[in-house]
Write an enzyme that holds these catalytic residues in place. Structure first.
Site, PDB file in Angstrom:
ATOM      1  N   ILE A   1      -2.147 -18.183  16.969  1.00 29.50           N
ATOM      2  CA  ILE A   1      -2.732 -18.549  17.965  1.00 29.50           C
ATOM      3  C   ILE A   1      -1.420 -17.234  18.898  1.00 29.50           C
ATOM      4  O   ILE A   1      -0.375 -17.850  18.359  1.00 29.50           O
ATOM      5  CB  ILE A   1      -2.472 -19.334  18.400  1.00 29.50           C
ATOM      6  N   SER A   2      -1.670 -16.522  19.806  1.00 31.85           N
ATOM      7  CA  SER A   2      -1.097 -15.644  20.672  1.00 31.85           C
ATOM      8  C   SER A   2       0.643 -17.368  21.771  1.00 31.85           C
ATOM      9  O   SER A   2      -0.256 -17.789  22.437  1.00 31.85           O
ATOM     10  CB  SER A   2      -1.702 -14.973  21.609  1.00 31.85           C
TER      11      SER A   2
END
Length: 419
Positions: A90-91
């Site tokens: 997940i960024s």
């Protein structure tokens, strides 16, 4: 997913990898993460330059912890990428907010997202546009994200399992397209499915050297605008099969190791991403070349770092020497031992789980320019690394130049060749 044993031992280090000091959760029983989330938005989204008020509110309202595996939720409101399984991440929240703002989202927009991942980016888009169509190629991730999106009642998010390279033709044209994985070149179907006047935000480049671009479609052609250096997981499927430039797994290297290459307005070191509280210094007395990087934080607990991805494969590399020219001043360490000046390479396995680090520091006292060099054995399960330089929650100044990674010994294995 079980927490790796090393992860529990390195948890304090991971917690301050970007932010530094821990963020306390709210005491309010109904919203246990609200204080942490708002502080993250204030310090790592707004303070970093995001200005769109609708995007900022969406970041405040979106429960990032719901999109993260349970064993990672303590890290949900730190501005860092986290593993979500299946070798994906997940960024960091800043990147999500920045990319969303870069789309110039409008309430009437129909948006296509390539790379659903955890579903967090789609959830942030949901309140600021009309509809979000999101595609994920990895079935377990896509199914998990769809379940989370349904559980949280995001009624304008439409999910699909499939190869994002092909887009979503029956729902086209799209006002905006956002790509959260990195191909080498823009897939033609995405260009075809973007309406005239629409915008596309996408990270492009080699596996570990990418830049975020914004494109506007004018007269059927794309007009390019370069944004930030970034590091995303590759776009798999047809896009990866078409990739032409592959790293030499026997020759890992740190690019722009002396900070001589940079972009203008403002000057940023090429090949390095996530540059926070750091600046290039032009000095004829620099240990190497004319420039060095100065990372400075006036007080404890703030992000101060620059990062670079690289391949570092333990199947082919057995031993390396890691070195740098370093100077420190006015160093103050935080309450956690690793909250101080450091230069290190974090090591990850094929699942992108953290398995260890090779570090030159940390440094807790002041010193003049000094070359520091150490040898390290690379674990056989290592596949890639993140070079990180900074203060990581400490305060003071770290000057660094001429970072080098030299292979001292290879294994007997030969890397595969591209067919």
């Amino acid at each position: 997913m079980k927490t790796a044993p090393l992860l529990s031992r390195l948890l304090p280090l991971i917690l301050i990898l970007v932010l530094g000091s821990p963020v306390a959760a709210s005491a309010a029983p109904r919203h246990p993460f609200a204080t942490s989330r708002n502080r993250m938005v204030d310090e790592d989204v707004v303070a970093a330059g995001v200005k769109n008020e609708r995007v900022i509110q969406a970041m405040r309202d979106t429960p990032r912890h719901e999109f993260i595996p349970p064993d990672q939720r303590a890290l949900a409101y730190y501005d860092m990428a986290l593993p979500i399984g299946e070798g994906q991440t997940i960024s960091p929240p800043f990147i999500v907010a920045y990319m969303t703002e870069s789309l110039d989202p409008q309430p009437t927009d129909k948006v296509l997202e390539i790379g659903t991942g955890s579903g967090y980016q789609a959830a942030v888009l949901s309140p600021v546009v009309r509809d979000v169509y999101t595609i994920e190629i990895v079935r377990p991730l896509g199914e998990r994200a769809a379940k989370t999106i349904k559980h949280l009642n995001y009624e304008n998010i439409h999910t699909r399992i499939g190869d994002g390279y092909k887009g979503w033709p029956e729902a086209a044209p799209f006002d905006k397209i956002i790509v959260t994985c990195s191909p080498e070149n823009i897939p033609q179907p995405l260009i075809d499915q973007l309406r005239e006047g629409g915008q596309l935000v996408i990270p492009l480049g080699e596996r570990y050297q990418q830049r975020l671009f914004r494109y506007r479609k004018q007269d059927g052609k794309l007009v390019q605008e370069a944004l930030l250096p970034v590091l995303f997981v590759p776009m798999t499927g047809a896009a990866e099969e078409r990739r032409q430039v592959l790293p030499d797994l026997t020759k890992p290297e740190i690019l722009n190791a002396g900070f001589e290459e940079f972009s203008e307005n403002p000057p940023k070191a090429s090949a390095w991403h996530y540059q926070r509280q750091c600046r290039l210094v032009v000095d004829e007395e620099a240990p190497e070349g004319r420039n060095y990087m100065l990372l400075a934080s006036p007080r404890l607990g703030h992000g101060c770092a620059a990062l670079q991805g690289m391949h570092l494969d333990g199947r082919y590399i057995r031993e390396v020497e890691f070195s740098a020219q370093v100077k420190t001043a006015a160093i103050q360490a935080g309450p956690v031992a690793s909250q101080s000046a450091d230069a290190a390479i974090m090591l990850y396995d094929h699942r992108r789980d953290l398995i260890g680090e090779i570090a030159l520091g940390p440094w807790y006292s002041d010193m003049p320019w000094k070359k520091i060099s150490r040898r390290f054995v690379i674990p056989s399960e290592a596949r890639e690394g993140i070079v990180r330089i900074g203060l990581f929650g400490g305060a003071g100044e770290l000057s660094i130049d001429d970072l080098q990674l030299t292979v001292l010994q290879h294994t007997s294995a030969a890397p595969p060749k591209k067919p």
